[in-house]
Design a protein around this motif. Structure first.
Motif, PDB file in Angstrom:
ATOM      1  N   LYS A 109     -54.662 119.547  23.253  1.00  0.00           N
ATOM      2  CA  LYS A 109     -54.547 118.185  23.170  1.00  0.00           C
ATOM      3  C   LYS A 109     -55.655 117.571  22.485  1.00  0.00           C
ATOM      4  O   LYS A 109     -55.466 116.540  21.685  1.00  0.00           O
ATOM      5  N   ALA A 110     -56.820 118.045  22.608  1.00  0.00           N
ATOM      6  CA  ALA A 110     -57.906 117.622  21.970  1.00  0.00           C
ATOM      7  C   ALA A 110     -57.890 117.766  20.365  1.00  0.00           C
ATOM      8  O   ALA A 110     -58.178 116.932  19.718  1.00  0.00           O
ATOM      9  N   ILE A 111     -57.145 118.817  20.021  1.00  0.00           N
ATOM     10  CA  ILE A 111     -57.029 119.009  18.561  1.00  0.00           C
ATOM     11  C   ILE A 111     -56.133 117.900  18.044  1.00  0.00           C
ATOM     12  O   ILE A 111     -56.292 117.196  17.188  1.00  0.00           O
ATOM     13  N   PRO A 171     -55.660 128.339  12.297  1.00  0.00           N
ATOM     14  CA  PRO A 171     -54.493 127.392  12.095  1.00  0.00           C
ATOM     15  C   PRO A 171     -53.594 127.844  13.094  1.00  0.00           C
ATOM     16  O   PRO A 171     -53.614 128.450  13.853  1.00  0.00           O
ATOM     17  N   VAL A 172     -52.541 126.913  13.274  1.00  0.00           N
ATOM     18  CA  VAL A 172     -51.877 126.535  14.727  1.00  0.00           C
ATOM     19  C   VAL A 172     -51.087 127.708  14.993  1.00  0.00           C
ATOM     20  O   VAL A 172     -50.830 128.181  16.180  1.00  0.00           O
ATOM     21  N   TYR A 173     -50.310 128.474  13.762  1.00  0.00           N
ATOM     22  CA  TYR A 173     -49.459 129.700  14.189  1.00  0.00           C
ATOM     23  C   TYR A 173     -50.297 130.629  14.697  1.00  0.00           C
ATOM     24  O   TYR A 173     -49.872 131.688  15.401  1.00  0.00           O
ATOM     25  N   ASP A 174     -51.551 130.943  14.099  1.00  0.00           N
ATOM     26  CA  ASP A 174     -52.502 131.819  14.742  1.00  0.00           C
ATOM     27  C   ASP A 174     -52.845 131.678  15.939  1.00  0.00           C
ATOM     28  O   ASP A 174     -53.127 132.627  16.752  1.00  0.00           O
ATOM     29  N   ARG A 175     -53.175 130.507  16.206  1.00  0.00           N
ATOM     30  CA  ARG A 175     -53.619 130.076  17.700  1.00  0.00           C
ATOM     31  C   ARG A 175     -52.373 130.490  18.666  1.00  0.00           C
ATOM     32  O   ARG A 175     -52.746 131.129  19.856  1.00  0.00           O
ATOM     33  N   PRO A 183     -48.791 134.030  29.974  1.00  0.00           N
ATOM     34  CA  PRO A 183     -48.110 132.709  29.682  1.00  0.00           C
ATOM     35  C   PRO A 183     -47.594 132.840  28.573  1.00  0.00           C
ATOM     36  O   PRO A 183     -48.239 133.368  27.344  1.00  0.00           O
ATOM     37  N   GLU A 184     -46.542 132.141  27.916  1.00  0.00           N
ATOM     38  CA  GLU A 184     -45.915 132.093  26.688  1.00  0.00           C
ATOM     39  C   GLU A 184     -46.280 130.452  26.294  1.00  0.00           C
ATOM     40  O   GLU A 184     -46.019 129.677  27.321  1.00  0.00           O
ATOM     41  N   TYR A 185     -46.452 130.399  25.070  1.00  0.00           N
ATOM     42  CA  TYR A 185     -46.402 128.762  24.550  1.00  0.00           C
ATOM     43  C   TYR A 185     -45.430 128.740  23.482  1.00  0.00           C
ATOM     44  O   TYR A 185     -44.795 129.517  22.946  1.00  0.00           O
ATOM     45  N   THR A 186     -45.157 127.448  23.101  1.00  0.00           N
ATOM     46  CA  THR A 186     -44.438 127.182  21.914  1.00  0.00           C
ATOM     47  C   THR A 186     -44.875 125.920  21.319  1.00  0.00           C
ATOM     48  O   THR A 186     -46.011 125.305  21.778  1.00  0.00           O
ATOM     49  N   LEU A 187     -44.375 125.431  20.203  1.00  0.00           N
ATOM     50  CA  LEU A 187     -44.721 124.557  19.317  1.00  0.00           C
ATOM     51  C   LEU A 187     -43.703 123.249  19.443  1.00  0.00           C
ATOM     52  O   LEU A 187     -42.632 123.601  19.383  1.00  0.00           O
ATOM     53  N   LEU A 188     -44.055 122.116  19.713  1.00  0.00           N
ATOM     54  CA  LEU A 188     -43.443 120.764  19.540  1.00  0.00           C
ATOM     55  C   LEU A 188     -44.167 120.050  18.375  1.00  0.00           C
ATOM     56  O   LEU A 188     -45.363 119.835  18.263  1.00  0.00           O
ATOM     57  N   ARG A 189     -43.285 119.057  18.025  1.00  0.00           N
ATOM     58  CA  ARG A 189     -43.846 117.999  17.102  1.00  0.00           C
ATOM     59  C   ARG A 189     -44.482 116.821  18.054  1.00  0.00           C
ATOM     60  O   ARG A 189     -43.628 116.213  18.973  1.00  0.00           O
ATOM     61  N   GLY A 247     -48.126 111.253  11.652  1.00  0.00           N
ATOM     62  CA  GLY A 247     -48.272 112.259  11.011  1.00  0.00           C
ATOM     63  C   GLY A 247     -47.343 113.389  11.751  1.00  0.00           C
ATOM     64  O   GLY A 247     -47.226 114.500  11.159  1.00  0.00           O
ATOM     65  N   MET A 248     -47.160 113.251  12.944  1.00  0.00           N
ATOM     66  CA  MET A 248     -46.523 114.080  13.906  1.00  0.00           C
ATOM     67  C   MET A 248     -46.746 115.436  13.649  1.00  0.00           C
ATOM     68  O   MET A 248     -46.186 116.469  13.451  1.00  0.00           O
ATOM     69  N   PRO A 249     -48.149 115.695  14.142  1.00  0.00           N
ATOM     70  CA  PRO A 249     -48.465 117.140  14.433  1.00  0.00           C
ATOM     71  C   PRO A 249     -47.836 117.980  14.899  1.00  0.00           C
ATOM     72  O   PRO A 249     -47.311 117.595  16.106  1.00  0.00           O
ATOM     73  N   ARG A 250     -48.034 119.321  14.879  1.00  0.00           N
ATOM     74  CA  ARG A 250     -47.468 120.301  15.747  1.00  0.00           C
ATOM     75  C   ARG A 250     -48.435 120.511  17.271  1.00  0.00           C
ATOM     76  O   ARG A 250     -49.517 120.346  16.631  1.00  0.00           O
TER      77      ARG A 250
END
Length: 298
Positions: A43-45, A55-59, A72-78, A83-86
């Motif tokens: 959230k802070a990012i 990079p976000v995919y590496d994280r 836990p598993e995570y996923t990406l949302l816009r 700028g609609m960051p991931r």
């Protein structure tokens, strides 16, 4: 072992409330803390309050372990910011609890997932229930325990089971000048006698109608903050408003006085009564029990 899927928010205070309840058991404390700290960092990012270390995919790859269902598993949302960051958000986690595999499944709107009969159980903010299904009446809705009696069975089979205790309040706020205009404290009684503007967030309009009661709103007109403007600043300009407060320090910084706490904004356990089956009652008991120590993780 029976698997019970429970819909939870993908991020934010309601998800943290669920994880913190599970974290009362030492066996789950480390995982719960890890998820909470990971999502706060992400959230802070997103808000440009922190610099990412990769990079976000590496994280995302570093956070998730697809070979271990207990991790836990995570996923990406816009994100809806400029700028609609991931944004990395929660996806799922399976926890063995008292002979049941409790599977937490991330959803953007858990309450609506229950309404569509996708889940028997879920957690969401009480605010959303008020915004979507409670009946508006002349008299105010004052407590979470009274929500169910205002839900029309024709609208939904979902009911509130209990709150998680992560309470902040929708609070009546006003300037000293407006407060002194009537011989009442800032309260529902004040609102019943008040005529004029009441500044609220547009997403809380129906909620405010429910917790104040339609009778007290007859001579009140809602006004809203301009896009991007801080709610407390807009309330100070209007003279009177309703907004969420924790300590009230930001409101005081804008010269506002804190009035009555109109309604608790709290994470609630929800149940779709038509979907209840084997194991669901046990999970409900685990989360609804007053003694949190009954969460006996294996």
């Amino acid at each position: 072992m029976t698997t019970i899927s429970v819909a939870v928010p993908r991020k934010g205070r309601p998800l943290e409330a669920v994880l913190e309840r599970l974290a009362t058991t030492a066996a789950f404390t480390e995982i719960a803390d890890d998820v909470i700290s990971t999502l706060r960092y992400e959230k802070a990012i997103t808000k440009d309050d922190a610099t990412p270390d990769a990079p976000v995919y590496d994280r995302l790859a570093a956070y998730s372990d697809l070979d271990d269902p207990t991790r836990p598993e995570y996923t990406l949302l816009r994100d809806d910011r400029e700028g609609m960051p991931r944004r990395v958000v929660f996806d799922s986690l399976t926890v063995p609890v008292d002979g049941i595999d409790l599977r937490l499944v991330g959803r953007e709107e858990p309450f609506r997932s229950l309404r569509k009969h996708e889940f028997a159980l879920g957690f969401d903010s009480a605010d959303l229930v008020l915004e979507e299904v409670v009946q508006l009446r002349d008299d105010p809705l004052t407590e979470i325990a009274a929500i169910n009696e205002r839900i029309d069975p024709v609208d939904t089979d979902v009911r509130v089971v209990t709150g998680m205790g992560d309470t902040v309040y929708h609070t009546l706020l006003g300037t000293p000048a407006v407060r002194k205009s009537l011989p009442h404290d800032l309260s529902r009684e004040f609102l019943s006698a008040y005529e004029g503007d009441l500044c609220i967030s547009p997403r809380y309009e129906r909620l405010v109608e429910a917790v104040i009661g339609t009778d007290a709103l007859r001579d009140i007109e809602f006004v809203y903050p301009e896009n991007g403007r801080e709610e407390e600043a807009a309330i100070a300009e209007a003279g009177l408003g309703v907004y969420l407060t924790v300590t009230g320090s930001t409101a005081r910084d804008h010269g506002l006085e804190l009035g009555e706490q109109l309604f608790p904004s709290e994470t609630v356990l929800l149940e779709n009564r038509s979907e209840v089956g084997d194991g669901v009652d046990r999970v409900t008991e685990l989360f609804a029990a007053p003694d949190e120590s009954v969460l006996a993780l294996q």
